[in-house]
Design a protein around this motif. Structure first.
Motif, short mmCIF file in Angstrom:
data_model
loop_
_atom_site.label_atom_id
_atom_site.label_comp_id
_atom_site.label_asym_id
_atom_site.label_seq_id
_atom_site.Cartn_x
_atom_site.Cartn_y
_atom_site.Cartn_z
N TYR A 10 -3.94 13.45 4.36
CA TYR A 10 -3.93 14.79 4.94
C TYR A 10 -5.05 15.69 4.39
N GLN B 170 -2.09 21.25 4.44
CA GLN B 170 -0.82 21.62 5.07
C GLN B 170 -0.99 21.79 6.58
N ARG C 77 -0.97 18.40 8.03
CA ARG C 77 0.39 17.85 8.00
C ARG C 77 1.25 18.50 9.11
N PRO D 233 2.83 15.72 11.75
CA PRO D 233 3.81 15.55 10.67
C PRO D 233 4.18 14.09 10.39
#
Length: 129
Positions: free
Chosen positions: A83, A95, A98, A102
């Protein structure tokens, strides 16, 4: 931390211009194929139909690009990227990457504390065991 960590032979602005030119040519090729072949009532209706069809083709292109983006991300992961690297490639955070994908990188729900569970921790202390 966002930012490219790979060399680009051209600037981002040049990439955008090249991409827009290529996509515009593609949309102009696809639009007539997507148009209803029946003649329109007048010139205005024809121009409107062409413009709306072009808009529709661009919208479909966005869906195709999303699919290609996901496939490129899968390829990057298969090549060892995580990621953090995916985020840097898109100039977003780890983040953010992600959140975008996901389930792209699967992590085990829990890792065993001892990678060799057949040995007990006392094996290192007492050679007779």
């Amino acid at each position: 931390m966002p930012g490219k960590h790979f060399p680009l032979p051209v600037t981002e602005e040049e990439i955008v211009e090249l991409t827009v030119d290529a996509l515009d040519a593609l949309v102009r090729r696809l639009t007539p194929r997507a148009l209803d072949p029946r003649p329109a009532d007048d010139g205005r209706a024809t121009a409107q139909s062409q413009a709306l069809t072009r808009l529709y083709v661009v919208w479909q292109l966005r869906s195709a690009l999303d699919r290609l983006e996901y496939e490129a991300a899968q390829d990057a992961v298969a090549a060892g990227a995580g990621y953090p690297q995916l985020g840097r490639a898109l100039n977003i955070t780890r983040q953010g990457a992600r959140n975008r994908w996901p389930d792209l990188i699967s992590h085990p729900s829990h890792a065993p504390a001892d990678p060799n569970p057949s040995r007990s921790s006392c094996d290192d202390h007492d050679p007779s065991l």
